[in-house]
Design an enzyme around this catalytic site. Structure first.
Site, PDB file in Angstrom:
ATOM      1  N   ARG A 107       8.950   0.082 -29.560  1.00 23.40           N
ATOM      2  CA  ARG A 107       9.701  -0.130 -30.805  1.00 23.40           C
ATOM      3  C   ARG A 107       8.915  -0.988 -31.863  1.00 23.40           C
ATOM      4  NH1 ARG A 107      14.436  -0.275 -27.950  1.00 23.40           N
ATOM      5  NH2 ARG A 107      14.696  -2.511 -28.143  1.00 23.40           N
ATOM      6  N   TYR A 137      17.965  -9.009 -14.834  1.00 16.46           N
ATOM      7  CA  TYR A 137      17.677 -10.328 -14.541  1.00 16.46           C
ATOM      8  C   TYR A 137      17.599 -10.371 -13.176  1.00 16.46           C
ATOM      9  CZ  TYR A 137      18.177 -12.248 -19.174  1.00 16.46           C
ATOM     10  OH  TYR A 137      18.183 -12.550 -20.491  1.00 16.46           O
ATOM     11  N   GLU A 138      17.108 -11.556 -12.524  1.00 17.87           N
ATOM     12  CA  GLU A 138      16.553 -11.759 -11.203  1.00 17.87           C
ATOM     13  C   GLU A 138      17.701 -11.279 -10.349  1.00 17.87           C
ATOM     14  OE1 GLU A 138      14.290 -13.892  -9.283  1.00 17.87           O
ATOM     15  OE2 GLU A 138      15.408 -13.022  -7.678  1.00 17.87           O
ATOM     16  N   ARG A 149       7.322 -16.159 -30.483  1.00 16.02           N
ATOM     17  CA  ARG A 149       8.077 -15.800 -31.673  1.00 16.02           C
ATOM     18  C   ARG A 149       8.221 -17.098 -32.350  1.00 16.02           C
ATOM     19  NH1 ARG A 149      13.130 -11.952 -32.452  1.00 16.02           N
ATOM     20  NH2 ARG A 149      13.260 -12.459 -30.058  1.00 16.02           N
ATOM     21  N   LYS A 187      18.447  -3.638 -19.087  1.00 13.05           N
ATOM     22  CA  LYS A 187      17.960  -5.065 -18.988  1.00 13.05           C
ATOM     23  C   LYS A 187      18.329  -5.410 -17.659  1.00 13.05           C
ATOM     24  CE  LYS A 187      18.106  -6.174 -23.922  1.00 13.05           C
ATOM     25  NZ  LYS A 187      18.652  -7.370 -24.755  1.00 13.05           N
ATOM     26  N   GLN A 199      10.887 -15.554 -16.674  1.00  8.37           N
ATOM     27  CA  GLN A 199      10.329 -15.937 -15.570  1.00  8.37           C
ATOM     28  C   GLN A 199       9.227 -14.893 -14.991  1.00  8.37           C
ATOM     29  OE1 GLN A 199      11.314 -17.130 -10.989  1.00  8.37           O
ATOM     30  NE2 GLN A 199      13.077 -17.291 -12.494  1.00  8.37           N
ATOM     31  N   GLY A 245      12.482  -6.015 -22.605  1.00  8.93           N
ATOM     32  CA  GLY A 245      13.455  -4.852 -22.176  1.00  8.93           C
ATOM     33  C   GLY A 245      12.797  -3.697 -22.634  1.00  8.93           C
ATOM     34  N   ASP A 292      12.057 -11.977  -9.817  1.00 10.24           N
ATOM     35  CA  ASP A 292      11.235 -12.582 -10.635  1.00 10.24           C
ATOM     36  C   ASP A 292       9.875 -13.155 -10.527  1.00 10.24           C
ATOM     37  OD1 ASP A 292      13.044 -12.152 -12.889  1.00 10.24           O
ATOM     38  OD2 ASP A 292      13.941 -14.047 -13.125  1.00 10.24           O
ATOM     39  N   GLY A 325      13.106 -10.303  12.691  1.00  8.13           N
ATOM     40  CA  GLY A 325      12.037  -9.673  13.569  1.00  8.13           C
ATOM     41  C   GLY A 325      12.260  -9.537  15.169  1.00  8.13           C
ATOM     42  N   GLY A 326      11.535  -9.431  16.180  1.00 10.48           N
ATOM     43  CA  GLY A 326      11.700  -9.138  17.442  1.00 10.48           C
ATOM     44  C   GLY A 326      12.113 -10.504  18.281  1.00 10.48           C
ATOM     45  N   GLN A 327      11.901 -11.484  17.845  1.00 10.52           N
ATOM     46  CA  GLN A 327      12.086 -12.738  18.412  1.00 10.52           C
ATOM     47  C   GLN A 327      13.474 -13.459  17.891  1.00 10.52           C
ATOM     48  OE1 GLN A 327      10.220 -13.217  20.825  1.00 10.52           O
ATOM     49  NE2 GLN A 327       8.127 -12.437  20.276  1.00 10.52           N
TER      50      GLN A 327
HETATM   51  N1  CAO Z   1       7.916 -11.256 -32.894  1.00 14.19           N
HETATM   52  C1  CAO Z   1       8.937 -10.482 -33.189  1.00 14.19           C
HETATM   53  N2  CAO Z   1       9.836  -9.945 -32.465  1.00 14.19           N
HETATM   54  C2  CAO Z   1       9.758 -10.348 -31.189  1.00 14.19           C
HETATM   55  C3  CAO Z   1       8.756 -11.028 -30.340  1.00 14.19           C
HETATM   56  C4  CAO Z   1       7.882 -11.663 -31.629  1.00 14.19           C
HETATM   57  N3  CAO Z   1       6.859 -12.375 -31.081  1.00 14.19           N
HETATM   58  N4  CAO Z   1       8.946 -11.354 -29.221  1.00 14.19           N
HETATM   59  C5  CAO Z   1      10.120 -10.479 -28.870  1.00 14.19           C
HETATM   60  N5  CAO Z   1      10.492  -9.908 -30.155  1.00 14.19           N
HETATM   61  C6  CAO Z   1      11.612  -9.316 -30.097  1.00 14.19           C
HETATM   62  C7  CAO Z   1      11.530  -7.735 -29.595  1.00 14.19           C
HETATM   63  O1  CAO Z   1      10.732  -6.873 -30.345  1.00 14.19           O
HETATM   64  C8  CAO Z   1      12.897  -7.312 -29.357  1.00 14.19           C
HETATM   65  O2  CAO Z   1      13.344  -6.790 -30.528  1.00 14.19           O
HETATM   66  P1  CAO Z   1      14.232  -5.392 -30.561  1.00 14.19           P
HETATM   67  O3  CAO Z   1      15.226  -5.219 -29.664  1.00 14.19           O
HETATM   68  O4  CAO Z   1      14.644  -5.162 -32.222  1.00 14.19           O
HETATM   69  O5  CAO Z   1      13.240  -4.343 -30.226  1.00 14.19           O
HETATM   70  C9  CAO Z   1      13.645  -8.778 -29.191  1.00 14.19           C
HETATM   71  O6  CAO Z   1      12.772  -9.581 -29.473  1.00 14.19           O
HETATM   72  C10 CAO Z   1      14.168  -8.750 -27.817  1.00 14.19           C
HETATM   73  O7  CAO Z   1      13.443  -8.518 -26.765  1.00 14.19           O
HETATM   74  P2  CAO Z   1      14.102  -8.524 -25.286  1.00 14.19           P
HETATM   75  O8  CAO Z   1      14.997  -7.124 -25.082  1.00 14.19           O
HETATM   76  O9  CAO Z   1      12.964  -7.953 -24.332  1.00 14.19           O
HETATM   77  O10 CAO Z   1      14.577  -9.678 -24.824  1.00 14.19           O
HETATM   78  P3  CAO Z   1      16.288 -10.042 -24.625  1.00 14.19           P
HETATM   79  O11 CAO Z   1      16.441 -11.683 -24.672  1.00 14.19           O
HETATM   80  O12 CAO Z   1      17.241  -9.253 -25.537  1.00 14.19           O
HETATM   81  O13 CAO Z   1      16.457  -9.619 -23.052  1.00 14.19           O
HETATM   82  C11 CAO Z   1      15.387  -9.370 -20.532  1.00 14.19           C
HETATM   83  C12 CAO Z   1      15.682 -10.327 -21.922  1.00 14.19           C
HETATM   84  C13 CAO Z   1      14.983 -10.237 -19.735  1.00 14.19           C
HETATM   85  C14 CAO Z   1      16.806  -8.852 -20.055  1.00 14.19           C
HETATM   86  C15 CAO Z   1      14.579  -8.224 -21.071  1.00 14.19           C
HETATM   87  O14 CAO Z   1      13.487  -8.709 -21.658  1.00 14.19           O
HETATM   88  C16 CAO Z   1      14.355  -7.496 -19.761  1.00 14.19           C
HETATM   89  O15 CAO Z   1      14.996  -6.630 -19.297  1.00 14.19           O
HETATM   90  N6  CAO Z   1      12.945  -7.472 -19.327  1.00 14.19           N
HETATM   91  C17 CAO Z   1      12.450  -6.969 -18.651  1.00 14.19           C
HETATM   92  C18 CAO Z   1      12.953  -7.098 -16.800  1.00 14.19           C
HETATM   93  C19 CAO Z   1      12.262  -8.452 -16.737  1.00 14.19           C
HETATM   94  O16 CAO Z   1      11.328  -8.962 -16.888  1.00 14.19           O
HETATM   95  N7  CAO Z   1      13.397  -9.237 -16.245  1.00 14.19           N
HETATM   96  C20 CAO Z   1      13.150 -10.485 -15.887  1.00 14.19           C
HETATM   97  C21 CAO Z   1      13.540 -11.572 -16.656  1.00 14.19           C
HETATM   98  S1  CAO Z   1      13.124 -13.329 -15.897  1.00 14.19           S
HETATM   99  O17 CAO Z   1      14.463 -13.489 -15.118  1.00 14.19           O
END
Ligand code: CAO
Length: 470
Positions: free
Chosen positions: A147, A181-182, A81, A179, A60, A141, A211, A290-292
C-alpha cells in the site's frame, strides 16, 4: 685473492643471515591457508561490516532481528514515523519522557531517521535508501508495504541486489491477512496447547518465541540470502511467518502427535498415573520433552521464595548416583527402579521421593552436589538473580548501557559469540537522531537539499502531531 674470497664469503653469509631473518609470510607458512587471528577473542573486525540494512521494522519481532545484525557490525538504519517513532518508544514507560526499556532493549547499535514514507518527498528519500542498502527488513501488517507503493517488483527494479525480509503472522492461507502479536503466534503455532498442566487451560510462555524467536529465524534467512547473493548477484525475498517459526520451535510436540497414533506416550507422567490420552498431544506440565524424565522440584525455602525450585533430570546413565545422593541405594538393584522402562510408570513417586531430599537443600546446594557427580539439574533462576549474576556480566551477555535521557540500564547483549567479530552493545538511538547525518553522509543530499527535505514535512511531524506530543 684471499681477501677477495673472504669478502665473498662474508657477503654470502650475510645473505644467509638475511634470508634466515626474513619471516615467511603468514600465508606461505601455512600452505596458503589463513591462520587463526592473533587478536584477542572478538577483536578481529565485524562480521557484517559493509552490509547496510534498511530497517522498517517495529515492535519486537523485526527489531530483534535487525539488532542482532547490528551487533554483528551491519549498519542498521531504522526508519521511523516523524513525531511518533516505533510505538514501543512510549510503551511500558518507566521513566517519564525517556524511551522505554521495551524500545531501548530491542534497538541497540542502530541509527534512526524519521521519514514519512507516504509523503512524496519521503518516498524520494526512501527510494534513495533502497538503492544504497543491501537488505530491507519489515514486519508491517499484511499488505502495508504494498500500500505504501513498495511491492517486491518495485523494490527489485530499484535495486536488484536488495534482499527484502518480512515477518508476518501467517503464511499464505486462510489467516494471511491477520495482524498478529506474540501470543497469537504462540497459540497458533502449537506452543500454548502443549504448555501448562493437563488439568489447566493452555498457557503462553514468558520466552518471546513468536517475536524474538522469529527475529532469529529472519536473521538466519537474511544471512543465508546474503551468502547466496555472493554467487548470483541477485537479491531475493525472505519470508518468515510467526506461526511457522513457533511450530519450528515446537517440533518435538509434532513428533509426539505422530507417536500418539501408535500408542500412549509412556514418558509423559500422565501415563504413569493411568490417565488415558486423548487425540492430541496433551499439556505435559514440567515433564521433560526428551527421552530423560525430569520435573521441577521444591528446594529449601520454597514456602516463601517463589523461585526456590530446581529442575531435576533422572538421566539414565547416572541413575545409580541419583540413588546414592538421595539416600535410596536399594533402588539401584530393585527391579521396579533399576531400569528406565521400569521407572516410567513410577515417575510421580520417584520425583516425590527426590523432592523429599531437594527440600532439605537450597537450589544452589542441589546444583553443587548433583553437578559434582554429573547429575543434570537446573536452578529456577529469577530475573533478579540473573540480573545480578557476575559471570553473565563477564561474558557480555548482560550489559550495562548508558542512555542520554534514561541513564544507566541493564540489557541482554549478544548471546551469539564469534571469536573473530566484535560485538559491543551501543545505546539505542533517539527518535530521528541521525536524520541529517543519513540524508547527507549516506544519501549524498547537499545541505540545501537537506534543508528542503526538512521543510517539506517529510522528516518532521505535521504541526498537529507535534502539538499533541508536546
Ligand atoms: N510513514 C508513514 N506511514 C507509516 C510509517 C512511516 N514511516 N510507518 C508505518 N506507517 C503506516 C503504514 O503504512 C500503515 O498504514 P496503512 O494501514 O494505511 O497502510 C500503518 O502505519 C500501520 O501499520 P501496521 O499495520 O504495520 O501497524 P499496526 O500498529 O496497525 O499493527 C502489528 C501492528 C504488529 C499487529 C502489525 O504490524 C503486524 O501484524 N505485523 C506483522 C506481524 C508481526 O510482526 N507481529 C509482531 C509484532 S511484535 O509483537
Amino acid at each position: 685473492m684471499a681477501t677477495k674470497k673472504r669478502k665473498k664469503a662474508r657477503a654470502a653469509s650475510k645473505r644467509i643471515v638475511k634470508l634466515k631473518a626474513k619471516k615467511p609470510s603468514a600465508k606461505a607458512a601455512n600452505n596458503g591457508l589463513p591462520r587463526p587471528s592473533t587478536k584477542p577473542w572478538g577483536k578481529a573486525g565485524k562480521a557484517l561490516q559493509g552490509i547496510r540494512i534498511l530497517d522498517l521494522s517495529h515492535v519486537q519481532a523485526g527489531p530483534t532481528c535487525t539488532q542482532l545484525l547490528a551487533w554483528f557490525g551491519a549498519d542498521v538504519i531504522k526508519v521511523e514515523r516523524p513525531g511518533v517513532g516505533d510505538i514501543t518508544r512510549g510503551q511500558l514507560r518507566d521513566v517519564p519522557d525517556a524511551d522505554s526499556l521495551y524500545f531501548t532493549m530491542l534497538n541497540h547499535n542502530k541509527r534512526s531517521i524519521t521519514l514519512d514514507t507516504k509523503h512524496p518527498k519521503g518516498k524520494e528519500v526512501l527510494e534513495r535508501l533502497i538503492k544504497c542498502c543491501d537488505v530491507l527488513v519489515e514486519n508491517f501488517g499484511p499488505g502495508v508495504l504494498d500500500r505504501m507503493g513498495y511491492t517486491w517488483e518495485h523494490i527489485h527494479k530499484l535495486n536488484p541486489r536488495m534482499i527484502v525480509a518480512s515477518i508476518k503472522g501467517f503464511g499464505p492461507g486462510p489467516y494471511e491477512d491477520c495482524k498478529v502479536y506474540e501470543n497469537v503466534a504462540q497459540c497458533a503455532g502449537g506452543a500454548a496447547s502443549t504448555t501448562g498442566f493437563r488439568d489447566g487451560p493452555p498457557l503462553v510462555t514468558g520466552a518471546q518465541i513468536g517475536d524474538s524467536g522469529n527475529g532469529l529465524h529472519l536473521a538466519v534467512g537474511i544471512v543465508t540470502a546474503l551468502y547466496q547473493r555472493d554467487r548470483t548477484g541477485r537479491g531475493q525475498r525472505v519470508n518468515v511467518a510467526m506461526q511457522d517459526g513457533v511450530l519450528n520451535l515446537c517440533r518435538v510436540k509434532l513428533r509426539d502427535q505422530q507417536r500418539l497414533q501408535r500408542g500412549p506416550l509412556a514418558e509423559y507422567s500422565q501415563h504413569g498415573e493411568g490417565i488415558p490420552f486423548g487425540k492430541s498431544v496433551p499439556r505435559a506440565g514440567n515433564d521433560s520433552g526428551g527421552g530423560q524424565p525430569g520435573w521441577i522440584l521444591k528446594c529449601k525455602g520454597w514456602e516463601t521464595d517463589p523461585d526456590a525450585y530446581i529442575y531435576f533430570i533422572t538421566q539414565a546413565p547416572v541413575w545409580e548416583k541419583i540413588c546414592d545422593v538421595i539416600g535410596k541405594p536399594e533402588w539401584k538393584t530393585d527391579k521396579d527402579y533399576a531400569t528406565p522402562k521400569a521407572r516410567l510408570p513410577r515417575l510421580k513417586h520417584i520425583f516425590a521421593t527426590i523432592e523429599q531430599w531437594t527440600m532439605t537443600k537450597t537450589k544452589f546446594e542441589v546444583m553443587e552436589i548433583c553437578n559434582a557427580v554429573d547429575i543434570p539439574v537446573g536452578p529456577i533462576l529469577s530475573m533478579k538473580e540473573i540480573a545480578e549474576e557476575p559471570s553473565l556480566r563477564k561474558t557480555g551477555t548482560m550489559v550495562e548501557v548508558d542512555h542520554p535521557t534514561r541513564g544507566k540500564y541493564l540489557t541482554v547483549g549478544n548471546p551469539i559469540k564469534l571469536s573473530d567479530s566484535i560485538s559491543e552493545v551501543k545505546r539505542s538511538p533517539l527518535l530521528g537522531e541521525h536524520t541529517e547525518e543519513i540524508l547527507g553522509a549516506v544519501l549524498g543530499y547537499s545541505a540545501k537539499e537537506v534543508a528542503e527535505i526538512k521543510s517539506s514535512g517529510a522528516v518532521t511531524p505535521p504541526e498537529k502531531v507535534r502539538a499533541a506530543a508536546a
